[in-house]
Design an enzyme around this catalytic site. Structure first.
Site: not given
Ligand code: DON
Length: 610
Positions: A421, A441
């Site tokens: 992310t 994601n």
């Molecule tokens: O929205 C969410 O909580 C996840 N899709 C976030 C994923 C995420 O932070 C991956 N990363 N570093």
């Protein structure tokens, strides 16, 4: 609870290895860690931004970290008098700063940055995913734009279970894993409602970066070489020419993506959700057995919501409401912590105990009660109330950890796949602020690359409780509230947050990447600044912790906790889980005469201001 992803190391490798990370850093001007400042505008340093008064906070005090900690305190942040953009990509921060210098406001710059990240940070920056944007304008208006993906209309509750009812990995890899992307619609809506420039203007830097190319740095090169997923799909030709990952120093030109971005710039969101880009996306989906249709794309709408407003020891937090759990869970955690009249010293046993206990309780609620408010009823008032926090405080014993419940098998699920992310923070010379977190994601999303249109698709469907009660790729055990339904938004942990001081002026703009660690990591920057009176550089470098209720373990950063504190935490019943690195934060803080920006010192990034 995964450690933060590293651009240089997958989180799994990062968690298991002590190998050093090779960061990209094109240093020019003042810098911190791996950050980059291009703070070179003539006259900068002479004049404080007219609309930005000095922050109302107590004087800062020097932070002390354990001798074993690899990020010593006392580093300098990037300073700018007027405006600042901080992200994981120096080139994207620069694109935002260009817009700010041309007179754009923070929303213009944030949208420019978001599209630039889709080019220069393709593992997470995106047009094939979604995100959230929290906005605070100097005229007092606030907004929270929810451009989270939604489940396609043909999605079903059990679509990721095999014939024996066993959870498959189809919510993570491949054509079934994607929600309907929201990024383009969301950024366009933010710009239209709160920006001052046209989409065409703010997208220029991104289009140029895609069309003319940019030089792959060591961080991107290692991220590419670290992914197996991309090689399974059509993006392999772009990122693994002749079967080899792009090497550091290569110029990456993305003509298909440039054409896609130009179409969006010319036609607005319709250029993505209808027409040839949409057709390419749907064709790609059906080639691989996906279920997304032109109808899904055409009906996608971002939602503008009222930001969550909570308080912590006299400061105000503006944060993201559901469909993200970020704001509520942060508010609930901080409300619990506020019930102690003073905060235990940073890094002490009591500090780890109280902070972890607060996160643990807030995550119990998060995992069972939150979901898309368009589909379920969310008890926001209860979860956010100070009296509820008092009640939860009474369940915390001063001398013992409380087991969430025993769960052994989950640790494997935690590290199923790397993830990514990215968060960016922007302030302008007018005093407006934007906090945005966006994601595919997993790192490189589902791996699926839309042929002809040049972008990666998300694997956000895994954020649903694909099988309620079973852990997802972050080990989160979630319930029915977050079960799959057509058109529903999957619950997120993303926590773009703006903290206001007692005069309601912007003090902090902050947020993170890292799945559920986003909530705890973002909260800790707030706590470090407000409770421990750290400056932003120290607040970012301070060792972090994480607890998400289940698995019932307290994650700590290796070297960040003294052996004595570890011993006493174990004696209290905490199951410690040391990892190399936790959370990827990018933050801005108001200081006397301007702004300080700090990109994540554990990763690459850039703070660019003027
Ligand atoms: O929205 C969410 O909580 C996840 N899709 C976030 C994923 C995420 O932070 C991956 N990363 N570093």
């Amino acid at each position: 609870m995964l450690p933060t992803t590293s651009r240089c190391l997958s989180p799994l490798v990062a968690a298991l290895s002590l190998a050093a990370c090779s960061y990209s850093s094109t240093q020019s001007g003042t810098s911190i860690g791996t950050g980059v400042s291009v703070n070179s505008m003539p006259g900068a340093g002479m004049r404080a931004s007219a609309s930005v008064g000095d922050p109302r906070i107590a004087p800062r005090v020097a932070a002390r970290f354990p001798d074993t900690w690899r990020l010593p305190s006392g580093a300098a942040a990037t300073f700018a008098n007027n405006a600042m953009a901080v992200s994981n990509s120096p080139a994207a921060s620069k694109a935002a700063a260009e817009i700010l210098r041309r007179g754009g406001n923070a929303v213009d710059a944030a949208v420019a940055l978001g599209f630039a990240l889709a080019v220069t940070w393709p593992e997470a920056g995106n047009i094939g995913g979604g995100g959230y944007m929290v906005i605070k304008l100097v005229d007092g208006r606030t907004a929270a734009i929810d451009y989270r993906e939604v489940a396609p209309l043909a999605a079903t509750r059990d679509m990721y279970l095999d014939a024996n009812g066993k959870l498959t990995d189809k919510s993570i890899v491949g054509h079934l894993a994607s929600g309907v992307p929201g990024a383009v619609a969301g950024m366009a809506q933010a710009l239209e409602r709160y920006g001052s420039m046209s989409l065409r203007e703010v997208m220029q830097p991104a289009i140029k970066l895609a069309r003319d190319g940019f030089v792959v740095d060591s961080g991107l090169a290692s991220s590419i070489s670290g992914t197996e997923r991309v090689q399974q799909f059509a993006g392999a030709a772009m990122f693994f020419p002749n079967g080899q990952p792009l090497a550091t120093g290569t110029r990456l030109v993305q003509p298909d993506l440039a054409r896609t971005l130009q179409t969006i710039a010319d036609q607005g969101p319709a250029g993505f959700y209808r027409g040839w880009v949409a057709d390419s996306l749907v064709a790609e989906m059906s080639r691989g057995g996906g279920i997304m249709t032109n109808g899904d794309l055409a009906r996608y709408r971002p939602r503008e919501r009222r930001p969550i407003r909570s308080t912590y020891r006299g400061f105000t937090l503006l944060a993201m409401p559901p469909s993200s759990s970020g704001g509520v869970t942060m508010a609930e955690s901080l409300n619990i912590l506020e019930t102690w009249p003073t905060t235990a010293p940073y890094g002490s046993t009591q500090w780890y105990h109280t902070v972890a206990s607060a996160f643990q309780r807030a995550f119990v609620d998060r995992n069972s009660k939150l979901g898309d408010p368009d589909f379920i009823s969310v008890p926001l008032d209860q979860l956010m109330s100070k009296s509820y926090a008092q009640g939860l405080r009474r369940t915390v014993r001063d001398d013992r950890a409380t087991p969430t419940r025993l769960v052994d098998s989950m640790m494997q699920a935690l590290v199923r796949e790397p993830m990514n992310t990215t968060h960016y923070s922007v302030v302008d010379r007018f005093g407006n602020a934007v906090a945005t977190t966006t994601t595919l994601n997993g790192s490189w999303g589902s791996g699926v690359w839309v042929r002809g249109a040049g972008f990666f698709m998300n694997n956000e469907m895994d954020d649903f409780a694909a099988q309620p009660g079973m852990p997802n790729m972050f080990g989160l055990v979630q319930g029915e509230q977050n079960a799959i339904q057509p058109g529903k938004r999957m619950l997120s942990a993303m926590s773009p947050t703006i903290v206001l001081d007692s005069s309601q002026q912007v003090l902090l703009v902050v947020g993170a990447a890292g799945g559920p660690t986003i909530i705890t990591g973002t909260s800790q920057i707030v706590l470090n600044v407000l409770d421990h009176r750290m400056n932003l550089a120290d607040a970012m470098r301070a060792p972090r912790l994480h607890h998400q209720a289940l698995p019932d373990s307290l994650t700590i950063e290796i070297g960040g906790v003294t052996p004595a504190v570890q011993d006493s935490l174990r004696a209290m019943g905490w199951a410690l889980r040391p990892v190399r690195t936790l959370v990827n934060v990018n933050a801005i803080m108001r200081v006397k005469g301007g702004w300080e920006g700090v990109p994540e010192p554990r990763r690459s990034g850039g703070a660019v201001g003027y």
